[in-house]
Design an enzyme around this catalytic site. Sequence first.
Site, PDB file in Angstrom:
ATOM      1  N   ASP A 268       0.822  -1.210   0.000  1.00 45.87           N
ATOM      2  CA  ASP A 268       0.000   0.000   0.000  1.00 45.87           C
ATOM      3  C   ASP A 268       0.857   1.262   0.000  1.00 45.87           C
ATOM      4  OD1 ASP A 268      -1.252  -2.236   1.676  1.00 45.87           O
ATOM      5  OD2 ASP A 268      -3.001  -1.013   1.229  1.00 45.87           O
ATOM      6  N   LYS A 269       0.279   2.329  -0.523  1.00 45.88           N
ATOM      7  CA  LYS A 269       0.939   3.632  -0.408  1.00 45.88           C
ATOM      8  C   LYS A 269       0.648   4.247   0.956  1.00 45.88           C
ATOM      9  CE  LYS A 269       1.220   8.367  -1.957  1.00 45.88           C
ATOM     10  NZ  LYS A 269       0.761   9.436  -2.829  1.00 45.88           N
TER      11      LYS A 269
END
Length: 635
Positions: A268-269
Site C-alpha cells: 500500500d501507499k
Amino acid sequence: MADSEPVPAQVGEKRTCPEDKEEDTPSKKLRVDEDNKNGGPTHPVEEEEAEGEAGDGEEDGETFANMMKHGLTELDVGILKYVSNHEGFSGILKERYSDFVVHEINKQGKTVHLDDLSIPAEAESVPEVEEPPTESDVLTEEQKKQLGELQLFRNKEENVSIEVADDTKEKRTLVHKAIKTQFPGLETKTEEKEGRKFIVAYHAAGKKALAEVKTTSAPRKHFWPKNRGSFCHFVLYKENKDTMDAINVLSKFLRLRPNMFSYMGTKDKRAITVQEIAVLKITAERLAHLNKCLMNLKLGNFCYKNHPLKLGELQGNHFTVVIRNISGTDEQVQQAVTSLKQTGFINYYGMQRFGTTAVPTQQVGRAILRNDWNEVVDLILKPRPGAEKEFLVRCREEWAKTQDPEAALKKLPNKRCVEGQLLRGLSMYGKKNIVTAFGLIPRNNRLMYIHSYQSVVWNTMVSRRIEAFGLKAVEGDLVLRGTTAYVLSAEEAESHSIHDIVMPLPGFDVIYPSHHVGKGYGELLTADGLDINNMRHKVKDYSLAGAYRRIIIRPSDVSWEVNQYDDPRISLVHSDFEKLENKPAPIFHTEGKYRALRLEFSLPPSTYATMAIREVLKLDTSIKKQTQLNTTWFN
C-alpha cells in the site's frame, strides 16, 4: 518519518546526495512527501493515492470531501454481506498513514523487520575484474556483421534470424545473451519456421533507442568478488509511498533501470510498510549511503545471495491497524474480533481495486471486453462530476469541445498520466486506430481495468452465494484439488466447510458452480453485453482465462487491545524506524479523551486487510464513507 508533526509536506525527492555532509537533524523523523509530483497515472486514482492526510487543514479536508461525493461505495462493487452476527460499531480507518503498518512474511515464514542498518562483513578477497562472458564465442563473424548492420539500421529485412535447430537450451541462452550484450538496442525471441527453430534479433524501440546507445559511454567494468552473491537483498521501509514509486526513486539515485530490482509483492501507499527487495550487483555500501538522502524510505538488513526475488513468493503479510475514535464497548470489540479470529471474513476484493473517481475502473474494463473502444476513450477522457485537479478539468473540457487529442494534450503538464498516454496515442495513430493508441498506456494499467471488472463480478456472485446458502458447503459448490476445481456432490458437501469453498473469476479456463448461483454468472455477463462462453478477445492481452478464489479467509496471529489517548496527532504504533532511532514507544493512559482499537493479524497474499476490518466494524470502508466520517470528526 512520522505523521505527528503538523508541518507542510515537502514535495518531490531530493536528488543530490552529499558524501561528506551529515544530516542536520538525524534524530528527527523523515517528513511526509504527499504530492507524488513525478508519480504514476492520475486516472484511475487508487485508494491510497487519493486519501488526504488528516490534520492537513479544514480547507483541504472539505476539498477532498467534495471530490469524494461522487466516489464509489461498497454497494457499487458488490460488497454486501457479513459472516458474523455481532453488533457493529464506528471507527476511523487510516486517519493517519501510520495507523496502517504492513510487514511482509517471506517464503520462509519469517516476518520481515528493519532492525539493522550496518554493512555486512565479508570474507576478505581480492576484487576481480568481471570475466568476459562465455557467450562471446557463440556468434560467427558473419552473424556479428549482420547484427551490426541491423543495429545501425542498414538491414532492410529489419531482423536477423540465426538457426539453432540442433542446439541445446544452454547454447540458445548463450546466443540470446551474446546478442543483447554485444549489440545494445537489439532484443531477441525464439521462433519456429517450417519446423526449424530460429533466434530472431530485432530492434526493441526503433531509432530513438539507437541514439541512446550511441550517446551512452561504454559501461564501466564492475569489480565483484567471486565469493559474493550476485544479488544484494535488503529490507525496504517506506512511509506514504507505494512500492513502484520507491523503486523508481532508488533507480534514479543509483542510475539503474527499475527492472534491476525484484520483490515478492507490492505494498500500500498510505501506510508504513516493510518488505524485502533484491538488486543485481549493487553493493550494500551504495545502498546504505542512500539513507542520508531519502525521504520516507530507509534501507537495511543487507545480505548477498545468488538469486533474485520473485513475485508471489511471499507467504503473506502481517498487519498492525489502528482504528481511531471507536464507538464500541469493550464487550462489542471482544465479540467482533473473536468472530474474526474464529470464522473469518468474506474475501471480497477491496475498494482500492476499483479507483476513486466518478468513472469506476470496472466500467472501462467492461467496455474493453465488449470491444467498444469509443466508449473506452469516452469513459477515460470525458468531463466528470466531482473535484479534480484543474489541469485535468481543462484537458477534459478541451477534449469534449474539440475532440482534438493534440489540443487536449497541451492542457496536461504531466503527459505520463493515463489520460496523457491515451491522448498521445490518439494523436500518433488517429481516432480510427484506438486499439493501438490505447496500447501506449502501460500494460499493467490496461489489465487493471479488466481485472477490476472481473473483481466486481466475483464480489457480486459471492454476495449471492452467501445470501443463498450461508456459511456451509452445499451441493454444486466448488473446491480445489491441487490447482483443479471440482464440483461437490451432496454427500461430499457434508465433509467440507465453508473455508474450503472457492468461486471463479469469469474466464475461458474455469468451471462454474452447478447450483443456481453459478448459473447467475452467465446472466450477469449477458446483462453486461458479454458471452460467458466466449471470454477470448481479439487482442490476446484482454482474453480472460479466469481463476479461483476462496470465499472465506480466516486470519492468523490475531491479537487486539483498546488504547486510550488524548492527542489525535500522535502515532499509536511504534515503527521499526522509531525503534532504530531509540524513540520511546507510545504511552497510553487508563483514561483518555479518545479510544482506539489496535488490531494485529496475518493474511495470505492477495487478500485485503480492509475487508477484515470491515467485518469487525460492520462499516463501509470506501473512501467516500471514511472521508465523511473523518471530515465530521475533524470539524
